[in-house]
Design a protein around this motif. Structure first.
Motif, PDB file in Angstrom:
ATOM      1  N   VAL A 140       0.881  -1.168   0.000  1.00  0.00           N
ATOM      2  CA  VAL A 140       0.000   0.000   0.000  1.00  0.00           C
ATOM      3  C   VAL A 140       0.917   1.216   0.000  1.00  0.00           C
ATOM      4  O   VAL A 140       1.660   1.427   0.960  1.00  0.00           O
ATOM      5  CB  VAL A 140      -0.927   0.004   1.232  1.00  0.00           C
ATOM      6  CG1 VAL A 140      -1.851   1.216   1.187  1.00  0.00           C
ATOM      7  CG2 VAL A 140      -1.746  -1.285   1.295  1.00  0.00           C
ATOM      8  N   PHE A 195      -7.128   2.981  -2.056  1.00  0.00           N
ATOM      9  CA  PHE A 195      -7.672   2.873  -0.706  1.00  0.00           C
ATOM     10  C   PHE A 195      -8.035   4.235  -0.128  1.00  0.00           C
ATOM     11  O   PHE A 195      -9.026   4.368   0.587  1.00  0.00           O
ATOM     12  CB  PHE A 195      -6.663   2.192   0.215  1.00  0.00           C
ATOM     13  CG  PHE A 195      -6.703   0.686   0.159  1.00  0.00           C
ATOM     14  CD1 PHE A 195      -7.561   0.014  -0.698  1.00  0.00           C
ATOM     15  CD2 PHE A 195      -5.867  -0.076   0.972  1.00  0.00           C
ATOM     16  CE1 PHE A 195      -7.607  -1.367  -0.746  1.00  0.00           C
ATOM     17  CE2 PHE A 195      -5.911  -1.457   0.937  1.00  0.00           C
ATOM     18  CZ  PHE A 195      -6.770  -2.108   0.088  1.00  0.00           C
ATOM     19  N   SER A 196      -7.216   5.259  -0.389  1.00  0.00           N
ATOM     20  CA  SER A 196      -7.484   6.561   0.225  1.00  0.00           C
ATOM     21  C   SER A 196      -8.711   7.253  -0.361  1.00  0.00           C
ATOM     22  O   SER A 196      -9.138   8.295   0.141  1.00  0.00           O
ATOM     23  CB  SER A 196      -6.256   7.474   0.108  1.00  0.00           C
ATOM     24  OG  SER A 196      -5.792   7.549  -1.220  1.00  0.00           O
ATOM     25  N   MET A 198     -11.519   5.677  -0.275  1.00  0.00           N
ATOM     26  CA  MET A 198     -12.595   5.105   0.535  1.00  0.00           C
ATOM     27  C   MET A 198     -12.875   6.031   1.709  1.00  0.00           C
ATOM     28  O   MET A 198     -11.952   6.460   2.411  1.00  0.00           O
ATOM     29  CB  MET A 198     -12.215   3.704   1.032  1.00  0.00           C
ATOM     30  CG  MET A 198     -11.958   2.715  -0.091  1.00  0.00           C
ATOM     31  SD  MET A 198     -11.691   1.006   0.477  1.00  0.00           S
ATOM     32  CE  MET A 198     -10.198   1.168   1.448  1.00  0.00           C
ATOM     33  N   TYR A 201     -11.299   5.220   5.131  1.00  0.00           N
ATOM     34  CA  TYR A 201      -9.883   4.872   5.194  1.00  0.00           C
ATOM     35  C   TYR A 201      -9.141   5.611   6.311  1.00  0.00           C
ATOM     36  O   TYR A 201      -8.105   5.154   6.784  1.00  0.00           O
ATOM     37  CB  TYR A 201      -9.207   5.160   3.851  1.00  0.00           C
ATOM     38  CG  TYR A 201      -7.791   4.639   3.772  1.00  0.00           C
ATOM     39  CD1 TYR A 201      -7.529   3.264   3.751  1.00  0.00           C
ATOM     40  CD2 TYR A 201      -6.709   5.505   3.724  1.00  0.00           C
ATOM     41  CE1 TYR A 201      -6.244   2.780   3.689  1.00  0.00           C
ATOM     42  CE2 TYR A 201      -5.410   5.026   3.650  1.00  0.00           C
ATOM     43  CZ  TYR A 201      -5.181   3.665   3.628  1.00  0.00           C
ATOM     44  OH  TYR A 201      -3.893   3.184   3.565  1.00  0.00           O
ATOM     45  N   PHE A 204      -8.047   3.621   9.164  1.00  0.00           N
ATOM     46  CA  PHE A 204      -6.910   2.721   8.996  1.00  0.00           C
ATOM     47  C   PHE A 204      -5.602   3.502   8.987  1.00  0.00           C
ATOM     48  O   PHE A 204      -4.629   3.125   9.637  1.00  0.00           O
ATOM     49  CB  PHE A 204      -7.068   1.944   7.687  1.00  0.00           C
ATOM     50  CG  PHE A 204      -5.930   1.007   7.366  1.00  0.00           C
ATOM     51  CD1 PHE A 204      -5.911  -0.276   7.891  1.00  0.00           C
ATOM     52  CD2 PHE A 204      -4.895   1.405   6.545  1.00  0.00           C
ATOM     53  CE1 PHE A 204      -4.871  -1.148   7.603  1.00  0.00           C
ATOM     54  CE2 PHE A 204      -3.844   0.547   6.246  1.00  0.00           C
ATOM     55  CZ  PHE A 204      -3.840  -0.737   6.774  1.00  0.00           C
ATOM     56  N   SER A 205      -5.583   4.604   8.261  1.00  0.00           N
ATOM     57  CA  SER A 205      -4.365   5.405   8.101  1.00  0.00           C
ATOM     58  C   SER A 205      -4.227   6.440   9.209  1.00  0.00           C
ATOM     59  O   SER A 205      -5.204   7.038   9.640  1.00  0.00           O
ATOM     60  CB  SER A 205      -4.399   6.111   6.738  1.00  0.00           C
ATOM     61  OG  SER A 205      -3.408   7.102   6.642  1.00  0.00           O
ATOM     62  N   CYS A 213      -3.392   0.303  -3.192  1.00  0.00           N
ATOM     63  CA  CYS A 213      -3.052  -1.080  -2.859  1.00  0.00           C
ATOM     64  C   CYS A 213      -2.772  -1.859  -4.138  1.00  0.00           C
ATOM     65  O   CYS A 213      -3.552  -1.819  -5.090  1.00  0.00           O
ATOM     66  CB  CYS A 213      -4.202  -1.733  -2.097  1.00  0.00           C
ATOM     67  SG  CYS A 213      -4.032  -3.522  -1.876  1.00  0.00           S
ATOM     68  N   MET A 232     -10.420  -5.027   3.094  1.00  0.00           N
ATOM     69  CA  MET A 232     -10.241  -3.584   3.240  1.00  0.00           C
ATOM     70  C   MET A 232     -11.344  -2.816   2.514  1.00  0.00           C
ATOM     71  O   MET A 232     -11.872  -1.812   3.031  1.00  0.00           O
ATOM     72  CB  MET A 232      -8.868  -3.183   2.685  1.00  0.00           C
ATOM     73  CG  MET A 232      -7.689  -3.664   3.527  1.00  0.00           C
ATOM     74  SD  MET A 232      -7.551  -2.822   5.108  1.00  0.00           S
ATOM     75  CE  MET A 232      -7.068  -1.185   4.567  1.00  0.00           C
ATOM     76  N   TYR A 236     -13.667  -0.521   5.050  1.00  0.00           N
ATOM     77  CA  TYR A 236     -13.422   0.915   5.134  1.00  0.00           C
ATOM     78  C   TYR A 236     -14.159   1.752   4.084  1.00  0.00           C
ATOM     79  O   TYR A 236     -13.846   2.914   3.879  1.00  0.00           O
ATOM     80  CB  TYR A 236     -11.909   1.197   5.054  1.00  0.00           C
ATOM     81  CG  TYR A 236     -11.185   0.664   6.270  1.00  0.00           C
ATOM     82  CD1 TYR A 236     -11.243   1.326   7.484  1.00  0.00           C
ATOM     83  CD2 TYR A 236     -10.464  -0.529   6.213  1.00  0.00           C
ATOM     84  CE1 TYR A 236     -10.607   0.852   8.604  1.00  0.00           C
ATOM     85  CE2 TYR A 236      -9.826  -1.043   7.326  1.00  0.00           C
ATOM     86  CZ  TYR A 236      -9.893  -0.340   8.527  1.00  0.00           C
ATOM     87  OH  TYR A 236      -9.269  -0.843   9.637  1.00  0.00           O
ATOM     88  N   ARG A 237     -15.144   1.185   3.446  1.00  0.00           N
ATOM     89  CA  ARG A 237     -15.909   1.961   2.469  1.00  0.00           C
ATOM     90  C   ARG A 237     -16.821   2.971   3.174  1.00  0.00           C
ATOM     91  O   ARG A 237     -17.276   2.741   4.268  1.00  0.00           O
ATOM     92  CB  ARG A 237     -16.749   1.032   1.580  1.00  0.00           C
ATOM     93  CG  ARG A 237     -15.869   0.251   0.590  1.00  0.00           C
ATOM     94  CD  ARG A 237     -16.691  -0.321  -0.513  1.00  0.00           C
ATOM     95  NE  ARG A 237     -17.152   0.702  -1.443  1.00  0.00           N
ATOM     96  CZ  ARG A 237     -16.406   1.205  -2.440  1.00  0.00           C
ATOM     97  NH1 ARG A 237     -15.168   0.785  -2.609  1.00  0.00           N
ATOM     98  NH2 ARG A 237     -16.878   2.122  -3.239  1.00  0.00           N
TER      99      ARG A 237
END
Length: 237
Positions: A140, A195-196, A198, A201, A204-205, A213, A232, A236-237
């Motif tokens: 990622v 991913f970012s 979402m 996210y 997570f971050s 990803c 993921m 994380y949506r």
């Protein structure tokens, strides 16, 4: 006391004092941080590729010898590398626990490593070496770096992993870019998941950095890697 140093700008060696050597090293590190991803990749090829190949080859030979003498080491069923971001302990354990349940393995066997930075020369070289090995399954990392690594053959085309069609959860976060065989033709394929993009996210971050990803092309655990991507996307949506 004088020592010899290599100057990448000129390709020559020079004798300098230790103090001058530290100045040169700091200037080289600063220059590297200011390079574009493409320039960093070219720098790696010019000055690090051969040493890395020799080192990795030596490590593989030693590993082969030890595996036949001491027995095979147990590899992680899933190894995820996070770049330019650091996870909280709580998030790491949550993801490891969930992936352990999904894969049917103990959570402690799931390997999630972070803290690598693309502005650091040594980390950048290490990431390139990881993509050439087979002990990393998922990366990622920032989109710009991801696209350059894709063009160099680092990641797998998602369509090859999902011949029956991509999961619905991937629909709005797909990253389309050129691969090693299409960089000059303009043809693109779906290699990553943004991913970012979402909404969740941020849970997570910790850095909020741009993150894509990709499933590593040389991964030996692609089913586990796709399970991580799907988890993921759903979580994380």
């Amino acid at each position: 006391m004088y020592i010899k140093v290599f100057l990448p700008e000129t390709g020559a060696e020079a004798e300098v004092t230790r103090g001058e050597n530290e100045i040169i090293r700091e200037n080289n590190r600063k220059a590297f941080r200011e390079m574009t991803p493409g320039q960093k990749l070219g720098y790696f090829r010019d000055y690090y590729l051969l040493p890395v190949v020799l080192v990795v080859g030596g490590v593989l030979l030693v590993g082969f010898f030890l595996s036949h003498v001491l027995g095979p080491a147990k590899a992680a069923p899933l190894h995820v590398v996070i770049v330019d971001d650091i996870l909280t302990d709580e998030t790491r354990e949550e993801v490891r626990g969930s992936m352990g349940e999904i894969l049917g393995v103990p959570a402690e066997e799931i390997d999630i490593t972070d803290g690598y930075t693309t502005s650091n020369t040594d980390d950048y070289v290490l990431l390139m070496a990881m993509l050439s090995a087979n002990d990393v399954d998922v990366m990622v990392l920032p989109e710009e770096i991801f696209r350059h690594f894709c063009a160099d053959g680092g990641f797998t085309d998602l369509a090859e992993l999902y011949p029956g069609g991509l999961p619905e959860g991937f629909a709005d976060i797909l990253v389309e870019t050129a691969g090693p065989d299409t960089e000059l033709t303009g043809e693109t394929h779906l290699y990553g998941l943004h991913f970012s993009d979402m909404e969740g996210y941020g849970g997570f971050s910790t850095s909020g950095t741009d993150a894509v990803c990709g499933i590593v092309g040389r991964s030996e655990h692609k089913e586990a890697a796709t399970a991580f991507a799907e988890y993921m996307a759903d979580r994380y949506r």
